[in-house]
Design an enzyme around this catalytic site. Structure first.
Site, mmCIF file in Angstrom:
data_model
loop_
_atom_site.group_PDB
_atom_site.id
_atom_site.type_symbol
_atom_site.label_atom_id
_atom_site.label_comp_id
_atom_site.label_asym_id
_atom_site.label_seq_id
_atom_site.Cartn_x
_atom_site.Cartn_y
_atom_site.Cartn_z
ATOM 1 C CG ASP A 150 6.220 -5.859 -2.099
ATOM 2 O OD1 ASP A 150 5.585 -7.032 -2.794
ATOM 3 O OD2 ASP A 150 6.990 -5.202 -2.834
ATOM 4 C CG ASP A 185 9.128 -7.981 -3.370
ATOM 5 O OD1 ASP A 185 8.507 -8.989 -4.333
ATOM 6 O OD2 ASP A 185 9.571 -6.990 -3.961
ATOM 7 C CG ASP A 219 10.486 -2.197 -4.035
ATOM 8 O OD1 ASP A 219 10.262 -3.380 -4.138
ATOM 9 O OD2 ASP A 219 10.797 -1.405 -4.802
#
Length: 504
Positions: free
Chosen positions: A403, A220, A399
């Site tokens: 996600d 991410d 995080d």
């Protein structure tokens, strides 16, 4: 261990604080506070500054900027106004919004994310413990063989029952699986302990094994590869503009010093000179800020093309580039991942195409995808899982709340503990507590060393036992050899297992 991991996963629904507990609805001209589950489609509710949006809806009155980074990964606040559709879980940055509910809580984005996490967790393959399965089959077999060695040969050979009983006892002592049952779990625990000393928490030995098989890593962007702080990177000035970058930045920073917007703070920090005094200041929620410098009318905000810009007397003079700063070790960490054998590195983000492309280029990632919602990320993970090499693992690092479904669906999910949300940490299998990306390649190397030690112990213990077992059945092995084959091999295997405690 399995129970602890299960409980950790199960507790995700209790730890996610993205969900609003109550909602303020307008009924009969009065404000009434109700539980978020009681909201119905068509209800008009109010979202004040700093509050979470309880359900998906359409703004009827008001304008603001929303923090949607926990949902989409979009680092820049999103401006909204009357007619804009907003998602549950977004946080209102300023002003008061009146919103019409599109549906109930069960139909909202937050509920969808929770459901996806639970489904993804149930679909994740669990590694079966080889030694436990082996011992269940191995132990009754060797006991039966020992009984047969004691009873059958005396019927067909001239040797006495006491001789064959002694050989059966030697066989039974040798066959004790202590070396495997003790040293293999100990190797995993030592490996997990070594990683814990590095600030990497692994939630089970099965995840340690998956970590060692990593061939693909998916990142991410916001909060994972980036710091989560905005930084001014420059501006693109229109051709023929009478203003320099320093002049435009000075005017923009002078206006933004009166704003609490995070982008405004980045502009103020970027300008090192003295600021000007603006008059007739007007900050329009979700639009930007404007004011006068002598006779010049200056605006900082979104242009007609939805780009952050500086306008003077109605003319867009420059487009500003404000980005989330990359972590210093990001590029180095990705390079180290390739050095340890990771073949594919991918970047998935809900951020804009330009921001994701720039971040990918700076850290050395060739494959990236932008403007992704949580369900889009899951779809990409599903595709990447189908394309991965056989007997390899796909690892996802994230995080944010958004996600969590991807962390749960990937072979192994890694979250950043210090900046990460509770949802991401609980849905992940590995937590990097210090938010240092360099720990990821170190963790992969450490896990592979642990698995090498496990295999060494298995091969060594089985080889020695098989040899002494055969010798014992033929009468060539003594009880002392049997004791060595049991206790001695176990001690050697345990000493070898302790090597996994050493930090890389």
């Amino acid at each position: 261990q399995s129970i602890a991991v299960y409980r950790s996963k199960r507790s995700i629904t209790a730890l996610i604080d993205l969900k609003a507990v109550t909602a303020t609805v307008i009924r009969g001209g009065e404000y009434v506070t109700i539980a978020v589950e009681e909201l119905q489609k068509g209800d008009l509710f109010v979202v004040r500054s700093g509050e979470k949006v309880p359900v998906d809806g359409v703004i009827k009155e008001g304008a603001s900027f929303l923090d949607v980074s926990a949902l989409t990964g979009e680092s820049l606040p999103v401006t909204v106004e009357a007619g804009s559709k907003i998602l549950s879980g977004s946080i209102n940055g300023s002003g008061v919004l009146q919103v019409e509910a599109d549906g109930t809580y069960e139909e909202s984005t937050v509920a969808l994310i929770l459901k996806m996490v639970e489904e993804s967790t149930s679909r994740k393959t669990e590694s079966e413990r080889f030694i436990t399965r082996f011992a269940k089959v191995y132990t009754p077999i060797v006991v039966l063989l020992a009984i047969l060695i004691a009873l059958l040969p005396p019927l067909f050979t001239p040797l006495s029952f006491s001789v064959w009983l002694y050989r059966a006892l030697v066989f039974l002592v040798i066959s004790c699986p202590c070396a495997l049952v003790v040293s293999v779990p100990l190797s995993f625990f030592a490996g997990i302990g070594s990683l814990a000393r590095m600030g990497v928490l692994v939630k089970g030995s099965n995840f340690l094994q998956l970590l060692s098989e990593t061939k693909g890593v998916v990142f991410d962007k916001t909060g994972t590869l980036t710091e989560g702080k905005f930084t001014y990177r420059g501006m693109e000035i229109r051709e023929g503009s009478p203003y320099s970058e320093e002049e435009l930045l000075q005017m923009a920073a002078s206006l933004e010093q009166n704003s609490t917007h995070p982008i405004g703070k980045a502009l103020v920090e970027a300008y090192k000179g003295s600021l000007l005094e603006a008059t007739n200041l007007n900050e329009r929620a979700g639009k930007g800020i404007e004011g006068y410098f002598d006779q010049l009318f200056v605006e900082v905000g979104l242009s007609s093309t939805q780009e952050l810009s500086v306008s003077v007397d109605g003319v867009v003079e420059a487009t500003l580039l404000v980005v989330d700063s990359l972590k210093e070790e990001a590029r180095e960490a990705i390079a180290e991942l390739r050095e340890v054998g990771v073949e594919r590195v991918v970047l998935l983000s809900g951020d804009s195409e330009a921001a994701v492309a720039q971040a990918a280029q700076e850290v050395g990632i060739e494959e990236y995808y932008s403007r992704l919602l949580p369900q889009d990320k899951v779809a990409h993970i599903e595709r990447l899982l189908s394309e991965k090499p056989k007997n390899s693992s796909l690892l996802f690092v994230g995080d944010g709340i958004n996600d969590a479904p991807v962390l749960a669906r990937s072979d192994i999910g890694v979250s950043m503990g210090q900046l990460g949300s509770d949802a991401a940490i609980e849905a992940s299998d590995v937590v990097i507590m210090e938010d240092q990306l360099k720990r990821l390649p170190q963790a992969i190397k450490s896990s592979r060393r642990t698995l090498r030690i496990v295999r060494q112990n298995i091969i060594f213990a089985l080889a020695v036992k098989i040899i002494i077992l055969i010798l014992g059945a033929l009468g060539w092995a003594t009880m002392w050899m049997a004791v060595f084959g049991d206790t001695g091999v176990a001690l050697l295997a345990i000493l070898n297992a302790l090597r996994a405690l050493k930090r890389l």
